[in-house]
Design an enzyme around this catalytic site. Structure first.
Site, PDB file in Angstrom:
ATOM      1  N   SER C  61       0.795  -1.235   0.000  1.00 15.84           N
ATOM      2  CA  SER C  61       0.000   0.000   0.000  1.00 15.84           C
ATOM      3  C   SER C  61       0.826   1.283   0.000  1.00 15.84           C
ATOM      4  O   SER C  61       0.278   2.364  -0.198  1.00 15.84           O
ATOM      5  CB  SER C  61      -0.946   0.027   1.199  1.00 15.84           C
ATOM      6  OG  SER C  61      -1.941  -0.951   1.040  1.00 15.84           O
ATOM      7  N   LYS C  64       0.409   3.359  -2.950  1.00 18.66           N
ATOM      8  CA  LYS C  64      -0.737   4.252  -3.147  1.00 18.66           C
ATOM      9  C   LYS C  64      -0.322   5.726  -3.182  1.00 18.66           C
ATOM     10  O   LYS C  64      -1.021   6.562  -3.760  1.00 18.66           O
ATOM     11  CB  LYS C  64      -1.767   4.026  -2.033  1.00 18.66           C
ATOM     12  CG  LYS C  64      -2.424   2.643  -2.104  1.00 18.66           C
ATOM     13  CD  LYS C  64      -3.239   2.349  -0.851  1.00 18.66           C
ATOM     14  CE  LYS C  64      -3.815   0.940  -0.872  1.00 18.66           C
ATOM     15  NZ  LYS C  64      -4.439   0.561   0.429  1.00 18.66           N
ATOM     16  N   TYR C 188      -3.897  -2.988 -10.269  1.00 17.08           N
ATOM     17  CA  TYR C 188      -3.743  -2.729  -8.833  1.00 17.08           C
ATOM     18  C   TYR C 188      -2.830  -3.764  -8.165  1.00 17.08           C
ATOM     19  O   TYR C 188      -1.956  -3.418  -7.366  1.00 17.08           O
ATOM     20  CB  TYR C 188      -5.118  -2.712  -8.170  1.00 17.08           C
ATOM     21  CG  TYR C 188      -5.091  -2.489  -6.693  1.00 17.08           C
ATOM     22  CD1 TYR C 188      -4.823  -1.236  -6.164  1.00 17.08           C
ATOM     23  CD2 TYR C 188      -5.323  -3.539  -5.807  1.00 17.08           C
ATOM     24  CE1 TYR C 188      -4.793  -1.024  -4.799  1.00 17.08           C
ATOM     25  CE2 TYR C 188      -5.285  -3.337  -4.447  1.00 17.08           C
ATOM     26  CZ  TYR C 188      -5.025  -2.077  -3.944  1.00 17.08           C
ATOM     27  OH  TYR C 188      -4.989  -1.880  -2.587  1.00 17.08           O
ATOM     28  N   TYR C 236      -4.694   4.135   7.957  1.00 19.94           N
ATOM     29  CA  TYR C 236      -6.043   3.587   8.160  1.00 19.94           C
ATOM     30  C   TYR C 236      -6.604   4.034   9.507  1.00 19.94           C
ATOM     31  O   TYR C 236      -6.465   5.209   9.857  1.00 19.94           O
ATOM     32  CB  TYR C 236      -6.021   2.050   8.035  1.00 19.94           C
ATOM     33  CG  TYR C 236      -5.201   1.583   6.876  1.00 19.94           C
ATOM     34  CD1 TYR C 236      -5.532   1.978   5.577  1.00 19.94           C
ATOM     35  CD2 TYR C 236      -4.069   0.804   7.054  1.00 19.94           C
ATOM     36  CE1 TYR C 236      -4.761   1.579   4.489  1.00 19.94           C
ATOM     37  CE2 TYR C 236      -3.287   0.392   5.975  1.00 19.94           C
ATOM     38  CZ  TYR C 236      -3.649   0.796   4.698  1.00 19.94           C
ATOM     39  OH  TYR C 236      -2.892   0.408   3.644  1.00 19.94           O
ATOM     40  N   VAL C 254       1.130  -3.348   3.923  1.00 14.87           N
ATOM     41  CA  VAL C 254       0.971  -4.601   4.648  1.00 14.87           C
ATOM     42  C   VAL C 254       2.216  -5.485   4.521  1.00 14.87           C
ATOM     43  O   VAL C 254       2.349  -6.490   5.228  1.00 14.87           O
ATOM     44  CB  VAL C 254      -0.325  -5.304   4.153  1.00 14.87           C
ATOM     45  CG1 VAL C 254      -0.090  -6.015   2.852  1.00 14.87           C
ATOM     46  CG2 VAL C 254      -0.903  -6.217   5.200  1.00 14.87           C
TER      47      VAL C 254
END
Lengths: 301, 301, 301, 301
Positions: C61, C64, C188, C236, C254
């Site tokens: 992630s 991103k 993705y 998050y 992660v």
């Protein structure tokens, strides 16, 4: 039938796991868990009982059935502008949906909805008078003028019932209460504090049976609708399970009582103070499942 | 009764607001809204119809009743480890509770739960065989071998049903599917694509009436339980309302069909493609309310 | 500073509780937990490292951040019609809010939002080309052409990432994807499979420092906004905690990597595969807290 | 800088859409919407103002910053057992998460969390004394003994603030209040009723700047942490947006005030009573965005 009731009482008494007695008010926490009663008031006037059927208990949320009947008698379908008719899928004292749905409680049998029902029959008047009317309705239904409110239980709930205060203030903030929060809660806590035995409760429930021999307190259409609401919403987030296992409309209370209606046949009251995880009487539910299986009574054929 | 059905059909045809036809798949969006049919299959074998009762329509979620019966026949109460029995209080295609409840759908009648039911009767085997078994069950129930799947509708759903794909992958991510997502969705979309007329659907529903004259496809206890589930969960977040207004267990489909059971009396199928805001047939619901009021049929006394 | 990094690496290596390695794809589950690396790329061009700073890991992630920069470069503020800018308060793969908010993900750093970002830079074109562009951006930022995608990790995620498939189909059902679900997920998963060492990641992050010596890949306003988003949403439902404890904008993955920006000073990459309960690197977070405390670096004064 | 402030005030005054003044208490509803003030207290002691910077207004939720500092001073990190540190993603008066998270509010800046903060500095003692201490803290920070509580506003909130009563009773029902609901709400409503001008508020905020010239009321680590919390949670479900647009930690109040900290530089107070849809000052937010753009001040580089 008498044999069946006695057998059910015996099975209940022998059950190793009687559930947990509600502790949220001291008066309920002190109840002896080891009690079980059942009473069946038939449409033809007969009444059979077993176990501790004469011991008075706090009917708590079972009172919501009578309150609903009274409120509908007062304002009719106007009530449904202020409270819904759908199962909530959440616990009896949940406030979550109230936020999602702008202060319109999902149904009259969760606490938030019952507060609106109470506010409706209170109708801006005196709590004492309103409670007098509710008691009058129940006494007429049960044909028993000795039914009363346990003042100590009512006071105890008023002192410790923060969740209900939270719900009532939330409703007020959404403009869904007519009387003051204090009046509504005062009336509501007294309503929950009504005390009845299984015998009395079974008698009081007869107005929801279809029968020539039962008190004509509500018209046929309303009677059916109240039963429908008991079926879909009467056991909170355990309503689907009760319908599945018992197949009869019922309304439970945190005092351990359940009022069950077998349309055309009988009004049944069962009581045992220990609760399951939904806050419904554990042995009461099991007893009703056994009762339904053995009698074959079910609205579902 | 024939007069009543004709009158109901006339009222429906004259209704100015027929609801909105489902648009989520092109095949359904093309259906002519101006149709209404009703059929009543009595426990004694008689069958009465009115309106467009011979026109085949896509039964869609009504198929979940037959799928549930088949899955219970295969694994019995084991099913309940993988799907709940409570009303969800949310729309038929909601994924929200799936997250809250770790991949255990609330009940077998919302889409997520129906996917688990399909996966259960699919049982890791061939989709073609599983669908053959389901069709066999329905044909036996309806005593009609002409009932079939509309392949075009099934394909259309497979191409455009992103919401169902989302639900299925979510279930898979929680370990609550045995077969592959593709197999389960392939089977599910074909199941939803079953086509029947009101006459056929009413006939197929007879196994849920209590009667000596109806096909003994499920035992009494299971029949009652399926009816109970239809009552509390059969109309999604409009289930409480349907119970309140109609008082009979029913299961709706987005194609506009509703199967309603009057225990001990009849199996009723009603169809009109326009939907209300819950995704249930608008005229179908109104017709059933009128039917229940006029016949006095209600499980609630 | 070199001493501090070495000390931090030593403390990390000595830590008895290293968190749990992500298991949701086999490729990640196989990573040796007992690793820790840190690299600091200063605005003046210096680079210091400690521990396993040369070991490549799956940035997951963290990608991103680069994807967001690329998507903003392509469509500018148009992106914000399709994805929000608020912390979600929920886990990285939550689907719940997507239902509440009609398919508009809360922010570009939860998985649902990142899928929209990917769909944005994919722009209906060829996944291979789009990924080429993303890699080009990262290689330019890091000044390192050896950075690549681990095809095995990407394939593993495509095979087992049911949650992401669920999110993508949900977005598609709401009309918030332009390319097909398969293309978006393919892109993705490859994006998540980018592999970098701490050294490479720290270098690549320099475009988010304010400095004359760092690659001018985005304008000042955009740089600040990406940092702001990392601060409020980068961890998050642990974002508030990271801001509280570390006081610098950061984005976790992660795979155990975290990219942290000290505006005007340095880009920092830290990596250790064991995760805390929010899915963020446990030792990585602790190391950054120690780093911030000892350097006094904090955007909050 | 003085020119910039004057320009900002002019732009604000000329703005056609000034937002909606809060109406939930009569005292706030009566405020003239057409007002705008700004004040900047620099770390070196200078103070610049523009517009209605001397008009006192109800600081409302801006008080939560001072209350948090006071509560942390009293119990330190113990506070975090009773309230979280994460953005809630929901409106300031939401009760929903309280149910999901068993009575632990998400952060000290939503109303539920602020009630816990108030309960913490109240510490079971006398509300009058506790408020005296809070006022003492603020007066010392602002170096201004004239700052006081508007009793009329406090009483108005006590009479009409059903939502806050609902939150407080909910917290009590979860055991997360030490003092009685009445005491906590009495204290909280008086805290919200504190009145200050932009000049006073900017002065009072200086303890959150890093500077040798500002009052040393909290240690560096705590100062940073309060700023971090303002950044991630200071504007409720508009916090991400404020961080994105302004890039500085801030705390808004429903009276239209915002306190913004530029670490190392200045404490800024802006005020305009009209609110945007998140309940934050509309012109205040826009003014801060313009201020940040023009000064280039941003914690994000």
């Amino acid at each position: 039938m008498q044999e069946l009731l006695s057998e059910i009482a015996k099975v209940a008494e022998a059950s190793p796991d009687k559930g947990e007695v509600a502790t949220y008010i001291p008066e309920l926490a002190g109840v002896i868990p080891d009690q079980f009663g059942i009473a069946v008031a038939f449409e033809d006037g007969r009444l059979l009982t077993a176990g501790d059927a004469e011991v008075p208990f706090s009917i708590q949320s079972v009172s919501k059935v009578f309150a609903l009947a009274l409120a509908l008698g007062r304002v009719g379908d106007q009530l449904w502008y202020r409270v819904g008719r759908e199962p909530s899928g959440l616990s009896f004292d949940s406030i979550l949906l109230l936020e999602r749905e702008d202060g319109i409680p999902r149904n009259p049998f969760i606490n938030a909805g019952a507060l609106v029902t109470t506010d409706t029959y209170l109708a801006g008047s005196n709590p004492r008078e309103a409670l007098g009317e509710l008691l009058g309705f129940i006494r007429a239904a049960a044909d028993d003028d000795s039914i009363h409110i346990n003042e100590k239980v009512a006071q105890s709930e008023l002192t410790t019932g923060h969740r209900n205060f939270s719900l009532a203030h939330y409703l007020a903030s959404c403009g869904n209460l007519r009387s003051s929060v204090d009046k509504v809660l005062g009336t509501y806590c007294h309503q929950c504090g009504i005390e009845m035995s299984c015998r009395q409760l079974a008698m009081a429930g007869r107005f929801l049976i279809e029968s020539a021999n039962t008190p004509p307190l509500v018209a046929a259409l309303r009677r059916r609708r109240i039963n429908a609401m008991m079926m879909t919403c009467g056991h909170y987030d355990g309503s689907g399970d009760f319908a599945f296992r018992v197949g009869l409309p019922g309304k439970s209370g945190v005092g351990g009582g359940i009022l069950v209606i077998a349309p055309g046949r009988a009004s049944i009251a069962v009581w045992s103070p220990g609760l399951n995880r939904y806050g419904n009487s554990k042995l009461g539910t099991e007893a009703m499942e056994m009762f339904a299986k053995r009698t074959g009574w079910s609205v579902f054929g």
